[in-house]
Design an enzyme around this catalytic site. Structure first.
Site, PDB file in Angstrom:
ATOM      1  N   LYS A  39      69.141  69.181  27.086  1.00 12.63           N
ATOM      2  CA  LYS A  39      68.517  68.735  25.816  1.00 12.63           C
ATOM      3  C   LYS A  39      67.851  67.142  26.096  1.00 12.63           C
ATOM      4  O   LYS A  39      67.891  66.660  27.261  1.00 12.63           O
ATOM      5  CB  LYS A  39      69.824  68.083  25.103  1.00 12.63           C
ATOM      6  CG  LYS A  39      70.707  67.183  25.687  1.00 12.63           C
ATOM      7  CD  LYS A  39      71.967  67.007  25.012  1.00 12.63           C
ATOM      8  CE  LYS A  39      73.172  66.245  25.791  1.00 12.63           C
ATOM      9  NZ  LYS A  39      74.470  66.438  25.543  1.00 12.63           N
ATOM     10  N   ARG A 137      83.506  65.134  16.037  1.00 11.76           N
ATOM     11  CA  ARG A 137      82.112  65.145  15.919  1.00 11.76           C
ATOM     12  C   ARG A 137      81.895  66.561  15.427  1.00 11.76           C
ATOM     13  O   ARG A 137      82.648  66.707  14.047  1.00 11.76           O
ATOM     14  CB  ARG A 137      81.412  64.785  17.295  1.00 11.76           C
ATOM     15  CG  ARG A 137      79.947  64.642  17.000  1.00 11.76           C
ATOM     16  CD  ARG A 137      79.466  64.224  18.437  1.00 11.76           C
ATOM     17  NE  ARG A 137      79.425  65.319  19.379  1.00 11.76           N
ATOM     18  CZ  ARG A 137      78.788  65.075  20.502  1.00 11.76           C
ATOM     19  NH1 ARG A 137      77.886  64.076  20.994  1.00 11.76           N
ATOM     20  NH2 ARG A 137      78.656  66.186  21.453  1.00 11.76           N
ATOM     21  N   HIS A 166      84.410  70.338  23.228  1.00  9.91           N
ATOM     22  CA  HIS A 166      83.591  69.178  24.043  1.00  9.91           C
ATOM     23  C   HIS A 166      84.405  67.954  24.158  1.00  9.91           C
ATOM     24  O   HIS A 166      85.393  67.679  23.357  1.00  9.91           O
ATOM     25  CB  HIS A 166      82.289  68.892  23.239  1.00  9.91           C
ATOM     26  CG  HIS A 166      81.388  67.772  24.232  1.00  9.91           C
ATOM     27  ND1 HIS A 166      81.089  68.249  25.345  1.00  9.91           N
ATOM     28  CD2 HIS A 166      80.902  66.587  23.740  1.00  9.91           C
ATOM     29  CE1 HIS A 166      80.183  67.344  26.114  1.00  9.91           C
ATOM     30  NE2 HIS A 166      80.119  66.357  25.105  1.00  9.91           N
ATOM     31  N   ARG A 222      79.394  73.802  31.570  1.00  9.54           N
ATOM     32  CA  ARG A 222      78.095  73.150  30.807  1.00  9.54           C
ATOM     33  C   ARG A 222      77.944  71.691  31.318  1.00  9.54           C
ATOM     34  O   ARG A 222      77.962  70.926  30.444  1.00  9.54           O
ATOM     35  CB  ARG A 222      78.781  73.045  29.406  1.00  9.54           C
ATOM     36  CG  ARG A 222      77.887  73.555  28.335  1.00  9.54           C
ATOM     37  CD  ARG A 222      78.612  73.526  26.905  1.00  9.54           C
ATOM     38  NE  ARG A 222      79.446  72.364  26.572  1.00  9.54           N
ATOM     39  CZ  ARG A 222      80.540  72.239  26.165  1.00  9.54           C
ATOM     40  NH1 ARG A 222      81.074  73.446  25.881  1.00  9.54           N
ATOM     41  NH2 ARG A 222      81.226  71.140  25.898  1.00  9.54           N
ATOM     42  N   TYR A 265      57.561  35.591  29.402  1.00 15.32           N
ATOM     43  CA  TYR A 265      58.208  35.083  27.887  1.00 15.32           C
ATOM     44  C   TYR A 265      59.237  34.257  28.086  1.00 15.32           C
ATOM     45  O   TYR A 265      60.314  34.424  28.649  1.00 15.32           O
ATOM     46  CB  TYR A 265      58.456  36.386  27.097  1.00 15.32           C
ATOM     47  CG  TYR A 265      57.060  36.991  26.529  1.00 15.32           C
ATOM     48  CD1 TYR A 265      56.171  36.388  25.639  1.00 15.32           C
ATOM     49  CD2 TYR A 265      56.951  38.246  26.955  1.00 15.32           C
ATOM     50  CE1 TYR A 265      55.376  37.183  25.541  1.00 15.32           C
ATOM     51  CE2 TYR A 265      55.823  39.022  26.455  1.00 15.32           C
ATOM     52  CZ  TYR A 265      55.062  38.427  25.744  1.00 15.32           C
ATOM     53  OH  TYR A 265      53.853  39.223  25.273  1.00 15.32           O
ATOM     54  N   CYS A 312      58.753  42.393  30.036  1.00 16.16           N
ATOM     55  CA  CYS A 312      57.857  42.635  28.905  1.00 16.16           C
ATOM     56  C   CYS A 312      57.667  43.927  28.547  1.00 16.16           C
ATOM     57  O   CYS A 312      58.402  44.720  29.042  1.00 16.16           O
ATOM     58  CB  CYS A 312      56.194  41.830  29.570  1.00 16.16           C
ATOM     59  SG  CYS A 312      56.683  40.337  30.126  1.00 16.16           S
ATOM     60  N   MET A 313      56.811  44.229  27.465  1.00 19.81           N
ATOM     61  CA  MET A 313      56.599  45.718  26.874  1.00 19.81           C
ATOM     62  C   MET A 313      55.908  46.482  27.973  1.00 19.81           C
ATOM     63  O   MET A 313      56.232  47.509  28.265  1.00 19.81           O
ATOM     64  CB  MET A 313      55.566  45.439  25.590  1.00 19.81           C
ATOM     65  CG  MET A 313      55.487  46.904  25.082  1.00 19.81           C
ATOM     66  SD  MET A 313      54.521  46.819  23.662  1.00 19.81           S
ATOM     67  CE  MET A 313      55.566  45.939  22.318  1.00 19.81           C
ATOM     68  N   ASP A 314      54.947  45.816  28.784  1.00 17.88           N
ATOM     69  CA  ASP A 314      54.331  46.761  29.696  1.00 17.88           C
ATOM     70  C   ASP A 314      54.380  46.231  30.846  1.00 17.88           C
ATOM     71  O   ASP A 314      53.840  46.722  31.966  1.00 17.88           O
ATOM     72  CB  ASP A 314      52.921  46.645  29.315  1.00 17.88           C
ATOM     73  CG  ASP A 314      52.541  46.614  27.784  1.00 17.88           C
ATOM     74  OD1 ASP A 314      53.033  47.833  27.286  1.00 17.88           O
ATOM     75  OD2 ASP A 314      52.060  45.869  27.124  1.00 17.88           O
TER      76      ASP A 314
HETATM   77  C1  LIG Z   1      75.267  66.641  26.765  1.00 14.75           C
HETATM   78  C2  LIG Z   1      76.316  67.755  26.650  1.00 14.75           C
HETATM   79  C3  LIG Z   1      76.991  68.283  27.655  1.00 14.75           C
HETATM   80  C4  LIG Z   1      76.589  67.684  29.022  1.00 14.75           C
HETATM   81  O1  LIG Z   1      77.296  66.621  29.262  1.00 14.75           O
HETATM   82  P1  LIG Z   1      77.081  65.966  30.833  1.00 14.75           P
HETATM   83  O2  LIG Z   1      77.985  64.832  30.549  1.00 14.75           O
HETATM   84  O3  LIG Z   1      75.672  65.530  30.930  1.00 14.75           O
HETATM   85  O4  LIG Z   1      77.299  66.833  31.769  1.00 14.75           O
HETATM   86  C5  LIG Z   1      77.617  69.411  27.421  1.00 14.75           C
HETATM   87  N1  LIG Z   1      78.017  69.813  26.528  1.00 14.75           N
HETATM   88  C6  LIG Z   1      77.598  69.056  25.083  1.00 14.75           C
HETATM   89  C7  LIG Z   1      77.902  69.843  23.867  1.00 14.75           C
HETATM   90  C8  LIG Z   1      76.703  68.156  25.273  1.00 14.75           C
HETATM   91  O5  LIG Z   1      76.452  67.676  24.126  1.00 14.75           O
END
Ligand SMILES: *Cc1c(COP(=O)(O)O)cnc(C)c1O
Length: 373
Positions: A39, A137, A166, A222, A265, A312-314
């Site tokens: 993701k 969640r 999770h 996961r 800055y 700074c920004m850049d």
């Molecule tokens: C982001 C996420 C993970 C992975 O988490 P890590 O801590 O980066 O291993 C696994 N399951 C779900 C549902 C997530 O949102």
């Protein structure tokens, strides 16, 4: 033309991290598969390149946050199953079909929408059922399944291929909730079984849980962060996970400042002796966090140079007094140079955030350069 500030992503390191993970997961009584989490543009590393690497490394499934991320991978030719974590909205369902993505069903409304969409197409849609075991969640509450599961069990166009949860506190060794959530997930699976829902696949473990407790492995783990070679703090690992990403730039100007001068800055760096300052073209628009001002470091000529004055920004400025720095010298913001190293974990600790944020924030104008290309 290419900008001086570049994120280099070592795809071999990602493949090696998969191999290191397999060593950990190797068990006599069945080795769990891996769902590789890609993701948020693969945590800033580049979703397509990372997904291809994971596919070649034999990973069983990929996961992303929403349908749009999944579609990007399919359009790039990724063929492994892709699980979408996020909540389904009605309009999304076409993308699920068209691009063969695996939806997460986490509410009764979503289950109904999937069932109806399946009925309209006269198809059965395989999905993963999300159980909320305490994070509050997404997910069906673990203690309310006797009420929520009967309609789902009766669905004829929705098939539950997997159940998952999770953890809220897998990276906190002190937290009791980790164990509580694990036990609640087991209870939830028993409740599903009572309703005739017996998914062949169960998964729960993010990177931290994977490292901490093999009772969370089930059929799949996961991980995200570990694949990128970052061990979630405060945990450690003896396995050879290697950071896959480095962020480098070059010195574009060097100048001397005198007592009474200030830098940048707010003139927040005002040395009392003459100092040499190097200007580096990477700023907060590139993901260099503003909290690194007068606090962080970069590597130049194999040494740690403090970031001085505001970010700074850049641009940022480094105090390189005595380093003999010249225009064009390489600067490492994340990565190694000589014998020195700055990790995403170190940067996160310096500014009081988490390493996930440090890598995800890398700006879109930074070119990603992949090795091997
Ligand atoms: C982001 C996420 C993970 C992975 O988490 P890590 O801590 O980066 O291993 C696994 N399951 C779900 C549902 C997530 O949102």
């Amino acid at each position: 033309m290419i900008r001086q500030t570049i994120a280099r992503v070592n795809l071999e390191a990602i493949a090696a991290n998969v191999a290191a993970l397999r060593v950990l997961l190797d068990e006599d009584d069945g080795t769990p598969g891996i769902i590789g989490v890609v993701k948020a543009n693969a945590y800033g590393h580049g979703a397509v390149a990372v997904a291809r690497t994971l596919e070649l490394a034999g990973i069983e499934m990929l996961a992303c946050a929403d349908i749009e991320e999944g579609i990007e991978l399919r359009q790039a030719g990724i063929t492994k199953p892709i699980l979408v974590f996020g909540a389904l909205s009605l309009s999304d369902l076409d993308g699920i079909f068209e691009f063969k993505l695996t939806p997460t069903v986490s509410t009764p409304t979503a289950a109904l929408a999937v069932e109806e969409a399946g009925a309209r197409r006269n198809a059965v849609i395989g999905c993963h059922l999300k159980i909320d075991t305490g994070m509050n969640r997404l997910g069906f509450r673990y203690d309310n399944l006797d009420r929520t599961m009967p309609p789902l069990a009766a669905s004829r166009h929705l098939r539950v291929d997997a159940a998952y949860t999770h953890f809220a506190c897998a990276d906190d060794p002190e937290a009791q909730s980790f164990e509580d959530q694990r036990v609640r997930f087991e209870q939830a699976l028993a409740a599903l079984d009572r309703h005739g829902i017996r998914p062949a696949i169960r998964h729960a473990a993010n990177s931290a849980a994977t490292l901490r407790d093999r009772r969370t492995w089930f059929e799949f783990v996961r991980p995200g962060l570990l694949l990128y070679g970052i061990v979630p703090p405060p945990l450690g690992s003896t396995l050879p996970f290697q950071p896959a990403l480095s962020l480098t730039s070059r010195v574009v100007a060097v100048k001397g400042v005198r007592p009474g001068d200030g830098v940048g800055y707010g003139l927040r760096y005002a040395p009392s002796e003459p100092r040499d300052i190097a200007v580096v073209p990477a700023g907060y628009a590139d993901g260099v966090d503003t909290r690194l001002a007068n606090r962080g470091f970069a590597l130049v000529r194999g040494r740690r140079a403090p970031i001085v004055g505001s970010v700074c920004m850049d641009m940022i400025m480094l105090d390189v007094t005595g380093f003999g720095v010249q225009t064009g010298d390489e600067v490492v913001l994340i990565g190694s140079q000589g014998g020195e190293q700055i990790t995403a974990r170190e940067v996160a600790a310096t500014i009081g955030t988490i390493p996930w944020e440090v890598v995800c924030k890398l700006g879109s104008r930074i070119a990603r350069s992949y090795e091997p290309a």
